[in-house]
Design a protein around this motif. Structure first.
Motif, mmCIF file in Angstrom:
data_model
loop_
_atom_site.group_PDB
_atom_site.id
_atom_site.type_symbol
_atom_site.label_atom_id
_atom_site.label_comp_id
_atom_site.label_asym_id
_atom_site.label_seq_id
_atom_site.Cartn_x
_atom_site.Cartn_y
_atom_site.Cartn_z
ATOM 1 N N UNK A 252 34.184 -26.136 -7.553
ATOM 2 C CA UNK A 252 33.776 -24.758 -7.842
ATOM 3 C C UNK A 252 34.898 -23.747 -7.725
ATOM 4 N N UNK A 253 36.089 -24.165 -7.340
ATOM 5 C CA UNK A 253 37.184 -23.210 -7.175
ATOM 6 C C UNK A 253 37.537 -22.568 -8.502
ATOM 7 N N UNK A 254 37.874 -21.282 -8.437
ATOM 8 C CA UNK A 254 38.174 -20.533 -9.658
ATOM 9 C C UNK A 254 39.664 -20.531 -9.989
ATOM 10 N N UNK A 255 40.515 -20.474 -8.975
ATOM 11 C CA UNK A 255 41.956 -20.359 -9.224
ATOM 12 C C UNK A 255 42.614 -21.736 -9.227
ATOM 13 N N UNK A 256 43.894 -21.748 -9.572
ATOM 14 C CA UNK A 256 44.638 -23.001 -9.675
ATOM 15 C C UNK A 256 45.253 -23.335 -8.321
ATOM 16 N N UNK A 257 44.479 -23.956 -7.473
ATOM 17 C CA UNK A 257 44.886 -24.289 -6.107
ATOM 18 C C UNK A 257 45.467 -25.701 -6.050
ATOM 19 N N UNK A 258 46.001 -26.056 -4.899
ATOM 20 C CA UNK A 258 46.486 -27.411 -4.684
ATOM 21 C C UNK A 258 45.370 -28.430 -4.838
ATOM 22 N N UNK A 259 44.175 -28.063 -4.435
ATOM 23 C CA UNK A 259 43.023 -28.953 -4.574
ATOM 24 C C UNK A 259 42.760 -29.252 -6.054
ATOM 25 N N UNK A 260 42.848 -28.242 -6.894
ATOM 26 C CA UNK A 260 42.647 -28.435 -8.333
ATOM 27 C C UNK A 260 43.775 -29.276 -8.910
ATOM 28 N N UNK A 261 45.002 -28.995 -8.501
ATOM 29 C CA UNK A 261 46.142 -29.773 -8.989
ATOM 30 C C UNK A 261 45.971 -31.249 -8.656
ATOM 31 N N UNK A 262 45.557 -31.529 -7.430
ATOM 32 C CA UNK A 262 45.345 -32.921 -7.014
ATOM 33 C C UNK A 262 44.238 -33.561 -7.835
ATOM 34 N N UNK A 263 43.150 -32.825 -8.040
ATOM 35 C CA UNK A 263 42.043 -33.348 -8.830
ATOM 36 C C UNK A 263 42.443 -33.672 -10.257
ATOM 37 N N UNK A 264 43.277 -32.814 -10.854
ATOM 38 C CA UNK A 264 43.738 -33.074 -12.217
ATOM 39 C C UNK A 264 44.664 -34.282 -12.286
ATOM 40 N N UNK A 265 45.472 -34.487 -11.243
ATOM 41 C CA UNK A 265 46.302 -35.705 -11.218
ATOM 42 C C UNK A 265 45.408 -36.943 -11.158
ATOM 43 N N UNK A 266 44.337 -36.858 -10.400
ATOM 44 C CA UNK A 266 43.398 -37.974 -10.304
ATOM 45 C C UNK A 266 42.704 -38.212 -11.645
ATOM 46 N N UNK B 154 23.344 -21.174 -8.484
ATOM 47 C CA UNK B 154 23.605 -22.573 -8.129
ATOM 48 C C UNK B 154 22.382 -23.441 -8.375
ATOM 49 N N UNK B 155 21.205 -22.929 -8.064
ATOM 50 C CA UNK B 155 19.999 -23.746 -8.173
ATOM 51 C C UNK B 155 19.686 -24.084 -9.633
ATOM 52 N N UNK B 156 19.819 -23.128 -10.520
ATOM 53 C CA UNK B 156 19.613 -23.409 -11.943
ATOM 54 C C UNK B 156 20.680 -24.388 -12.449
ATOM 55 N N UNK B 157 21.898 -24.252 -11.939
ATOM 56 C CA UNK B 157 22.994 -25.135 -12.359
ATOM 57 C C UNK B 157 22.727 -26.584 -11.975
ATOM 58 N N UNK B 158 22.079 -26.795 -10.846
ATOM 59 C CA UNK B 158 21.733 -28.157 -10.430
ATOM 60 C C UNK B 158 20.885 -28.830 -11.507
ATOM 61 N N UNK C 105 34.723 -32.067 -4.362
ATOM 62 C CA UNK C 105 35.943 -31.763 -3.621
ATOM 63 C C UNK C 105 35.766 -30.687 -2.564
ATOM 64 N N UNK C 106 34.573 -30.226 -2.332
ATOM 65 C CA UNK C 106 34.363 -29.201 -1.319
ATOM 66 C C UNK C 106 32.957 -29.280 -0.780
ATOM 67 N N UNK C 107 32.738 -28.632 0.340
ATOM 68 C CA UNK C 107 31.436 -28.672 0.995
ATOM 69 C C UNK C 107 30.314 -28.128 0.127
ATOM 70 N N UNK C 108 30.561 -26.979 -0.499
ATOM 71 C CA UNK C 108 29.520 -26.401 -1.358
ATOM 72 C C UNK C 108 29.363 -27.186 -2.648
ATOM 73 N N UNK C 109 30.465 -27.764 -3.117
ATOM 74 C CA UNK C 109 30.373 -28.644 -4.288
ATOM 75 C C UNK C 109 29.464 -29.825 -3.977
ATOM 76 N N UNK C 110 29.520 -30.255 -2.741
ATOM 77 C CA UNK C 110 28.738 -31.415 -2.317
ATOM 78 C C UNK C 110 27.249 -31.132 -2.425
#
Length: 115
Positions: free
Chosen positions: A8-22, A64-68, A86-91
């Motif tokens: 759910x992250x909006x910006x280009x963080x290290x977490x997003x970079x890692x996810x894209x490598x995966x 979020x509920x409609x998105x589910x 990749x995150x608690x709320x994503x979970x």
């Protein structure tokens, strides 16, 4: 194998970079990959640039509920093997979607953990 990443992250963080490598590694190994991302996010844009199937769904607040339910409808019957969040709320979203869409496996990667 069909893996859908949820972040759910909006910006280009290290977490997003890692996810894209995966994502790149999974595709390189011959797997199908999709992404559930927050609308307008850096992840959504970069995943589309890679030619991935992207579902842009709000993952904050009451939307979020409609998105589910939207995600579950989109994924049901598609043969998704793994939801990888990749995150608690994503979970929260991923767990509900996995149950509703009958996705057999859910993986959560915890990022930024310090000892």
């Amino acid at each position: 194998m069909f893996v859908v990443h949820v972040d759910r992250q909006r910006s280009f963080t290290g977490q997003i970079q890692r996810g894209l490598r995966e994502v790149d590694a999974l595709r390189g190994a011959g797997h199908q990959v999709g992404v559930i991302a927050h609308p307008g996010s850096a992840l959504a844009r970069r995943a589309r640039e890679r030619g991935l199937e992207v579902w842009e769904l709000p993952m904050r607040g009451p939307a979020l509920y409609a998105s589910i339910f939207q995600a579950a409808r989109a994924l049901r019957g598609r043969g998704v093997d793994v939801l990888h969040c990749h995150g608690g709320r994503d979970q929260v979203l991923a767990l509900a979607v996995a149950k509703l869409a009958r996705v057999p496996h859910l993986v959560r990667t915890k990022h930024n953990h310090t000892m």
